[in-house]
Design an enzyme around this catalytic site. Structure first.
Site, PDB file in Angstrom:
ATOM      1  N   GLU A   1       0.835  -1.205   0.000  1.00 46.64           N
ATOM      2  CA  GLU A   1       0.000   0.000   0.000  1.00 46.64           C
ATOM      3  C   GLU A   1       0.870   1.255   0.000  1.00 46.64           C
ATOM      4  O   GLU A   1       0.572   2.235  -0.699  1.00 46.64           O
ATOM      5  CB  GLU A   1      -0.931   0.007   1.224  1.00 46.64           C
ATOM      6  CG  GLU A   1      -1.957  -1.128   1.236  1.00 46.64           C
ATOM      7  CD  GLU A   1      -1.414  -2.424   1.839  1.00 46.64           C
ATOM      8  OE1 GLU A   1      -0.175  -2.578   1.930  1.00 46.64           O
ATOM      9  OE2 GLU A   1      -2.231  -3.283   2.209  1.00 46.64           O
TER      10      GLU A   1
ATOM     11  N   CYS B   1      -0.073   0.711   7.123  1.00 43.29           N
ATOM     12  CA  CYS B   1      -0.703   1.057   5.838  1.00 43.29           C
ATOM     13  C   CYS B   1      -2.075   1.678   6.035  1.00 43.29           C
ATOM     14  O   CYS B   1      -2.465   2.576   5.290  1.00 43.29           O
ATOM     15  CB  CYS B   1      -0.793  -0.179   4.949  1.00 43.29           C
ATOM     16  SG  CYS B   1       0.824  -0.771   4.484  1.00 43.29           S
TER      17      CYS B   1
ATOM     18  N   ALA C   1      16.067 -44.388  -8.100  1.00 41.92           N
ATOM     19  CA  ALA C   1      17.441 -44.848  -8.367  1.00 41.92           C
ATOM     20  C   ALA C   1      17.395 -46.346  -8.658  1.00 41.92           C
ATOM     21  O   ALA C   1      16.457 -47.038  -8.246  1.00 41.92           O
ATOM     22  CB  ALA C   1      18.322 -44.597  -7.141  1.00 41.92           C
TER      23      ALA C   1
ATOM     24  N   ALA D   1      18.790 -50.219  -8.135  1.00 39.54           N
ATOM     25  CA  ALA D   1      19.098 -50.929  -6.888  1.00 39.54           C
ATOM     26  C   ALA D   1      20.540 -50.643  -6.460  1.00 39.54           C
ATOM     27  O   ALA D   1      20.849 -50.556  -5.266  1.00 39.54           O
ATOM     28  CB  ALA D   1      18.866 -52.421  -7.062  1.00 39.54           C
TER      29      ALA D   1
ATOM     30  N   THR E   1      20.771 -37.758   2.475  1.00 48.88           N
ATOM     31  CA  THR E   1      20.926 -37.223   1.121  1.00 48.88           C
ATOM     32  C   THR E   1      22.228 -36.448   1.009  1.00 48.88           C
ATOM     33  O   THR E   1      22.919 -36.495  -0.008  1.00 48.88           O
ATOM     34  CB  THR E   1      19.733 -36.291   0.780  1.00 48.88           C
ATOM     35  OG1 THR E   1      18.537 -37.038   0.956  1.00 48.88           O
ATOM     36  CG2 THR E   1      19.814 -35.763  -0.632  1.00 48.88           C
TER      37      THR E   1
ATOM     38  N   ARG F   1      20.243 -21.541  -8.730  1.00 48.22           N
ATOM     39  CA  ARG F   1      21.238 -21.231  -9.747  1.00 48.22           C
ATOM     40  C   ARG F   1      20.646 -20.988 -11.129  1.00 48.22           C
ATOM     41  O   ARG F   1      21.066 -20.087 -11.823  1.00 48.22           O
ATOM     42  CB  ARG F   1      22.279 -22.347  -9.826  1.00 48.22           C
ATOM     43  CG  ARG F   1      23.131 -22.449  -8.569  1.00 48.22           C
ATOM     44  CD  ARG F   1      24.175 -23.535  -8.675  1.00 48.22           C
ATOM     45  NE  ARG F   1      23.616 -24.833  -8.953  1.00 48.22           N
ATOM     46  CZ  ARG F   1      23.188 -25.684  -8.018  1.00 48.22           C
ATOM     47  NH1 ARG F   1      23.235 -25.354  -6.748  1.00 48.22           N
ATOM     48  NH2 ARG F   1      22.680 -26.851  -8.349  1.00 48.22           N
TER      49      ARG F   1
ATOM     50  N   SER G   1      20.433 -35.110  12.941  1.00 49.06           N
ATOM     51  CA  SER G   1      20.162 -35.346  14.370  1.00 49.06           C
ATOM     52  C   SER G   1      21.420 -35.387  15.220  1.00 49.06           C
ATOM     53  O   SER G   1      21.470 -34.858  16.318  1.00 49.06           O
ATOM     54  CB  SER G   1      19.380 -36.649  14.542  1.00 49.06           C
ATOM     55  OG  SER G   1      18.091 -36.488  14.011  1.00 49.06           O
TER      56      SER G   1
ATOM     57  N   GLY H   1      15.666 -37.813   0.626  1.00 51.91           N
ATOM     58  CA  GLY H   1      15.539 -39.205   0.225  1.00 51.91           C
ATOM     59  C   GLY H   1      14.306 -39.894   0.789  1.00 51.91           C
ATOM     60  O   GLY H   1      13.494 -39.298   1.502  1.00 51.91           O
TER      61      GLY H   1
ATOM     62  N   LEU I   1      13.565 -39.806   4.895  1.00 51.78           N
ATOM     63  CA  LEU I   1      13.016 -38.563   5.462  1.00 51.78           C
ATOM     64  C   LEU I   1      11.669 -38.225   4.826  1.00 51.78           C
ATOM     65  O   LEU I   1      10.767 -37.727   5.503  1.00 51.78           O
ATOM     66  CB  LEU I   1      14.026 -37.417   5.313  1.00 51.78           C
ATOM     67  CG  LEU I   1      13.645 -36.071   5.942  1.00 51.78           C
ATOM     68  CD1 LEU I   1      13.238 -36.212   7.401  1.00 51.78           C
ATOM     69  CD2 LEU I   1      14.794 -35.069   5.813  1.00 51.78           C
TER      70      LEU I   1
HETATM   71  C1  AOF Z   1       0.334  -4.824   4.558  1.00 51.67           C
HETATM   72  N1  AOF Z   1       0.909  -4.705   3.340  1.00 51.67           N
HETATM   73  O1  AOF Z   1       2.390  -5.363   1.810  1.00 51.67           O
HETATM   74  C2  AOF Z   1       2.266  -6.631   3.762  1.00 51.67           C
HETATM   75  C3  AOF Z   1       1.595  -6.769   5.025  1.00 51.67           C
HETATM   76  O2  AOF Z   1       7.085  -6.606  10.108  1.00 51.67           O
HETATM   77  P1  AOF Z   1       6.177  -5.571   9.535  1.00 51.67           P
HETATM   78  O3  AOF Z   1       5.990  -4.378  10.406  1.00 51.67           O
HETATM   79  O4  AOF Z   1       6.517  -5.237   8.120  1.00 51.67           O
HETATM   80  O5  AOF Z   1       4.701  -6.233   9.491  1.00 51.67           O
HETATM   81  C4  AOF Z   1       4.564  -7.466   8.938  1.00 51.67           C
HETATM   82  C5  AOF Z   1       3.117  -7.884   8.932  1.00 51.67           C
HETATM   83  O6  AOF Z   1       2.360  -7.044   8.066  1.00 51.67           O
HETATM   84  C6  AOF Z   1       2.986  -9.292   8.369  1.00 51.67           C
HETATM   85  O7  AOF Z   1       3.082 -10.255   9.369  1.00 51.67           O
HETATM   86  C7  AOF Z   1       1.607  -9.251   7.782  1.00 51.67           C
HETATM   87  O8  AOF Z   1       0.640  -9.440   8.782  1.00 51.67           O
HETATM   88  C8  AOF Z   1       1.485  -7.830   7.267  1.00 51.67           C
HETATM   89  N2  AOF Z   1       1.940  -7.770   5.856  1.00 51.67           N
HETATM   90  N3  AOF Z   1       0.646  -5.869   5.353  1.00 51.67           N
HETATM   91  O9  AOF Z   1      -0.441  -3.956   4.947  1.00 51.67           O
HETATM   92  C9  AOF Z   1       1.873  -5.545   2.914  1.00 51.67           C
HETATM   93  N4  AOF Z   1       3.234  -7.483   3.380  1.00 51.67           N
HETATM   94 ZN    ZN Z   2       1.183  -2.480   5.783  1.00 51.91          ZN
END
Ligand code: AOF
Ligand code: ZN
Length: 368
Positions: free
Chosen positions: A55, A89, A167, A169, A201, A212, A227, A299, A302
């Site tokens: 926004e 926003c 793969a 055997a 793996t 890449r 682990s 693999g 997992l």
């Molecule tokens: C929006 N517009 O483009 C996105 C949003 O870490 P901050 O302060 O940037 O906040 C992240 C949170 O904002 C994220 O977890 C999600 O809830 C929201 N993302 N919100 O208005 C955006 N990417």
């Molecule tokens: Zn925002």
């Protein structure tokens, strides 16, 4: 009630959002379109690392005053929360005196969770929600998964012959699928927050797990599930940083030595008997680190463990048009099933041809 024009504008916002798909992690990739007198006057998408938000970008891009405009956003515009990394926003939109905000989705993140919409409504802005909700939820499925259940969306990538073999055997396996399919895998890696493999793996293939074959200005985090910390110091995954190892019983000295090389190590509780990493706890810990989607390339063992633990959301299977026969190695080293009720059921969401190979995308249906 939304008009055909509203749908077209939200479809545009969803398309614009795609430009952020590979770069916004840990934030969701959002798109925003601002319209006045039936014309787009500004649009934007979430930037690298998650800021600025969509926004803010769209407001900044406006070619005329956004006063009185309608705003289409693929996610609820955010409100100020304790960990906000920038302006909210909803506040920016209020300041810009827009007339109407239409968003596709409610933001379930606890710092927003309706407060963005409330903020806008309290300032007298007309707010509507739910336009193209299903489409937006599909594109942001990984973020929504992490925020609502705490663990990332897990996509298991597999590549096999028509008879499901990976793969011979004797272990020979390079290459089963085509260069086109392998390039497509690099595209998937670019979209993932993290790419994970297991120590088995690593011992046989020594993969690098980097992007890449496609242009990408962010490398996903490389995660190794090891682990006991058996990884060799010379392993390619340890070169160049950006690596996290999940371990259960690795010694403090070994952990310190790896950390001294800039490698992150994450201790995870063990399963009750085996001394292995508890997969669900590991996924929760990866979620706590802000990873939305984890792509696994590993693999048969997992693969089977993740599936049995109920951690797999989606399987992307590349199927090569060749046959290895029943003695070759398979994809999932699962214990023998005693009846068909025990089978894993999938719902296919996409099938397409990638070069000479087939790509099948399917969601794992959770047992009722
Ligand atoms: C929006 N517009 O483009 C996105 C949003 O870490 P901050 O302060 O940037 O906040 C992240 C949170 O904002 C994220 O977890 C999600 O809830 C929201 N993302 N919100 O208005 C955006 N990417
Ligand atoms: Zn925002």
């Amino acid at each position: 009630m939304f008009s055909a024009f509203d749908y077209a504008m939200m479809a545009r916002a969803l398309a614009v959002a795609e430009r952020g798909r590979c770069i916004t992690t840990p934030n969701p990739f959002v798109g925003c379109v601002i319209v006045k007198h039936g014309r787009i006057i500004g649009e934007g998408f979430t930037q690298k690392g998650g800021r600025p938000h969509a926004e803010a970008m769209a407001l900044e891009a406006c070619t005329e005053s956004p006063e009185g405009a309608t705003v289409y956003s693929t996610l609820e515009p955010c409100s100020l929360h304790p960990k906000s990394r920038g302006p909210a926003c909803s506040d920016l939109l209020i300041k810009a005196r827009v007339a109407r905000v239409i968003s596709a989705l409610h933001d379930p993140f606890h710092g927003v969770n309706g407060a963005g919409h409330d903020n806008l409504r309290n300032a007298g802005i007309r707010v509507e929600m739910g336009l193209m909700q299903a489409e937006a939820a599909r594109s942001l499925k990984a973020f929504l998964a992490r925020v609502t259940r705490g663990r990332p969306w897990l996509t298991l990538k597999v590549a096999a012959t028509l008879d499901g073999k990976t793969a011979l055997a004797n272990g020979e396996s390079k290459w089963i699928t085509s260069a086109d399919a392998r390039r497509d895998v690099h595209r998937m890696r670019a979209e993932a927050c993290a790419v994970m493999t297991g120590i088995g793996t690593l011992m046989t293939d020594d993969p690098e797990l980097t992007v890449r074959d496609v242009l990408c200005d962010r490398q996903p985090l490389r995660v190794l599930l090891d682990s006991r910390l058996d990884v060799a110091d010379s392993a390619r995954i340890l070169q160049g940083g950006n690596t996290l190892i999940a371990t259960a019983t690795g010694s403090a000295e070994r952990i310190a030595a790896l950390e001294a090389r800039g490698i992150k190590v994450m201790k995870v509780e063990t399963e009750t008997v085996k001394g292995k990493v508890d997969l669900e706890k590991m996924m929760q810990q990866l979620g706590a680190r802000g990873l939305n989607n984890v792509m696994v390339e590993t693999g048969a063992k997992l693969n089977a463990s993740l599936l049995s633990a109920g951690m797999v959301d989606e399987i992307v299977a590349y199927v090569a048009p060749s046959i290895f026969g029943d003695d070759a190695r398979g994809l999932f080293a699962l214990p023998e099933l005693k009846n068909l009720d025990q089978r894993t059921k999938l719902k296919v969401s996409d099938v397409r041809q990638v070069g000479p190979d087939l790509r099948i995308t399917a969601q794992v249906l959770k047992a009722e």
